[in-house]
Design an enzyme around this catalytic site. Structure first.
Site, PDB file in Angstrom:
ATOM      1  N   ASN A  83       0.831  -1.192   0.000  1.00  0.00           N
ATOM      2  CA  ASN A  83       0.000   0.000   0.000  1.00  0.00           C
ATOM      3  C   ASN A  83       0.878   1.259   0.000  1.00  0.00           C
ATOM      4  OD1 ASN A  83      -2.448   1.661   0.229  1.00  0.00           O
ATOM      5  ND2 ASN A  83      -3.408  -0.191   1.027  1.00  0.00           N
ATOM      6  N   ARG A  84       0.336   2.380   0.455  1.00  0.00           N
ATOM      7  CA  ARG A  84       1.000   3.678   0.252  1.00  0.00           C
ATOM      8  C   ARG A  84       1.681   4.195   1.515  1.00  0.00           C
ATOM      9  NH1 ARG A  84      -3.522   3.230  -2.780  1.00  0.00           N
ATOM     10  NH2 ARG A  84      -3.272   3.753  -4.997  1.00  0.00           N
ATOM     11  N   HIS A 109       3.548  -0.050  -2.624  1.00  0.00           N
ATOM     12  CA  HIS A 109       3.883  -1.473  -2.726  1.00  0.00           C
ATOM     13  C   HIS A 109       5.383  -1.749  -2.794  1.00  0.00           C
ATOM     14  CE1 HIS A 109      -0.277  -2.318  -2.844  1.00  0.00           C
ATOM     15  NE2 HIS A 109      -0.479  -2.257  -4.144  1.00  0.00           N
ATOM     16  N   HIS A 182      -1.437  -9.855  -3.635  1.00  0.00           N
ATOM     17  CA  HIS A 182      -2.203  -8.941  -4.475  1.00  0.00           C
ATOM     18  C   HIS A 182      -2.963  -9.679  -5.579  1.00  0.00           C
ATOM     19  CE1 HIS A 182      -3.324  -5.261  -6.528  1.00  0.00           C
ATOM     20  NE2 HIS A 182      -2.706  -4.543  -5.616  1.00  0.00           N
ATOM     21  N   TYR A 184      -5.889 -10.815  -7.907  1.00  0.00           N
ATOM     22  CA  TYR A 184      -7.175 -10.297  -8.395  1.00  0.00           C
ATOM     23  C   TYR A 184      -8.082 -11.488  -8.688  1.00  0.00           C
ATOM     24  CZ  TYR A 184      -5.213  -5.619  -9.398  1.00  0.00           C
ATOM     25  OH  TYR A 184      -4.650  -4.370  -9.309  1.00  0.00           O
ATOM     26  N   ASP A 256     -11.159   1.713  -3.277  1.00  0.00           N
ATOM     27  CA  ASP A 256      -9.727   1.488  -3.088  1.00  0.00           C
ATOM     28  C   ASP A 256      -9.410   1.926  -1.666  1.00  0.00           C
ATOM     29  OD1 ASP A 256      -7.090   0.885  -3.420  1.00  0.00           O
ATOM     30  OD2 ASP A 256      -6.677   2.372  -4.968  1.00  0.00           O
ATOM     31  N   GLN A 294      -7.744  -4.296   2.373  1.00  0.00           N
ATOM     32  CA  GLN A 294      -7.848  -3.361   1.256  1.00  0.00           C
ATOM     33  C   GLN A 294      -8.712  -3.996   0.171  1.00  0.00           C
ATOM     34  OE1 GLN A 294      -6.375  -0.352   1.475  1.00  0.00           O
ATOM     35  NE2 GLN A 294      -6.699   0.487  -0.570  1.00  0.00           N
ATOM     36  N   GLU A 322      -7.046  -7.543  -0.164  1.00  0.00           N
ATOM     37  CA  GLU A 322      -5.669  -7.682   0.323  1.00  0.00           C
ATOM     38  C   GLU A 322      -5.590  -7.506   1.847  1.00  0.00           C
ATOM     39  OE1 GLU A 322      -3.305  -4.797  -2.085  1.00  0.00           O
ATOM     40  OE2 GLU A 322      -5.233  -4.599  -3.121  1.00  0.00           O
TER      41      GLU A 322
END
Length: 366
Positions: A83-84, A109, A182, A184, A256, A294, A322
């Site tokens: 993440n950020r 990430h 991560h 999908y 998000d 997330q 996530e």
């Protein structure tokens, strides 16, 4: 019934000449999972639908060249910090560290070359347990992070059509760690003709973390009640995902955001989410010991990436769920700490349970 098996092969070769290894796990029910060493990634997950037809329900590429050329984090292990991190810098024990800004002014990430872009080492394969363990050593100073970090990822395919991964990490100096997977998901199959937005999702959380316009948490913990973020009862993702019903959806061009599962990591996995596809009848239940989840609704797939079935992935063609520590925790003292010190062991346990059935009416869209 199928004979359970563990098969090793070569997925491809990097420009350096280094081989990317693959391990395919198959259980007695016929479910199969392919793990590749590049990024310690889930490359495929094949499970049956309500009619017994198998499909690959996770996005990914057919060859290694695409994984290298188009960084999409498909099924990858992301870190050192998922993440950020705001401003691409943080302070630890009084020292300021700068890390790559690869998401505007923020770091995302793990930076320019995160754990998703390194070729991990397969250290163990257990045919009886249907498990594979991969390891990676991130040296002191890697992407600006302090301390040598030794990480392992153990994937296991279970008899009841569950897939699990257990991430562990130790360090020789104070550092920060927030790993996740991560993957999908599109339960109709990654090459399906329809997107994942009519999947029905339940998230077992009463609060989420609002973000600013650059997707950094504000520090507020907000109730999901009476908001588009209330997935405590199963709801179709399409209900609000592209609406302007909440400024938070505008910030993320959809979902998000991080949902709050607890104040800190738990000792054992707990229920996080349940996902169902009304078309195929496939279901997925997600458990983890992490405090945050997330949910990303595939808002920025733009049709330029083609997956294993040859389909170009467009907006909403798959979603990511996530389990992780809270984003930007290094700048939020009220969030659970992501600092790891010598003598401690970081642990993230994730399990995906696949099945068939419904908890909802096919027409339900509350």
């Amino acid at each position: 019934m199928t004979q359970p098996s563990l098969q090793r092969d070569i997925f491809g070769t990097l420009a350096s000449g280094e081989a990317v290894h693959a391990v395919t796990l198959t259980n007695a029910a016929g479910m199969s999972v392919r793990i590749i060493s590049y990024g310690a990634s889930i490359q495929s997950v094949c499970v049956p639908d309500a009619n017994g037809h198998f499909a690959d329900v996770t996005t990914g590429y057919a060859d290694i060249a695409e994984y290298v050329a188009q960084r999409q984090y498909f099924g990858a292990t992301v870190g050192r910090v998922a993440n950020r991190i705001a401003g691409a810098r943080f302070e630890l024990d009084g020292k300021l560290y700068s890390i790559p800004a690869n998401d505007g002014t923020h770091s995302l990430h793990g930076g320019d070359v995160g754990f998703d872009q390194v070729n991990w080492t397969i250290t163990d394969c257990d045919e009886e347990a249907l498990s594979v363990t991969l390891s990676h050593i991130s040296p002191d100073g890697d992407q600006g992070y302090p301390g040598k970090l030794t990480v392992t990822a153990t994937y296991q395919l279970h008899p009841d059509n569950a897939l699990s991964v257990h991430y562990e990490a130790v360090t020789d100096a104070p550092t920060c760690v927030n790993l996740t997977n991560h993957a999908y998901w599109h339960l109709g199959g990654e090459g399906a003709a329809y997107d994942a937005m009519d999947h029905v999702l339940m998230i077992a959380a009463e609060q989420f973390l609002p973000v600013d316009a650059t997707l950094i948490p504000t520090g507020e913990r907000r109730s999901v009640a009476a908001t588009p973020f209330d997935f405590r009862e199963p709801m179709q993702i399409s209900k609000y995902v592209r609406s302007n019903a909440d400024i938070q959806l505008t910030h993320g061009s959809g979902y998000d955001h991080n949902w709050i599962m607890g104040a800190e990591a738990a000792s054992e996995p707990r229920l996080m989410a349940h996902l169902e596809d009304p078309v195929s009848g496939r279901t997925m239940t997600l458990l983890s010991n992490q405090p945050g989840l997330q949910f990303y609704s595939g808002n920025f797939f733009d049709g330029t990436t083609s997956g294993k079935a040859g389909k170009s992935y467009g907006v909403g063609d798959a979603i990511a769920l996530e389990p992780q520590m809270f984003p930007d925790a290094l700048h939020q003292p009220s969030f659970a700490s992501v600092v790891l010190r010598p003598g401690e062991t970081y642990s993230n346990m994730i399990m995906w349970r696949f099945g068939i059935g419904r908890l909802f009416s096919p027409n339900m869209n509350r």
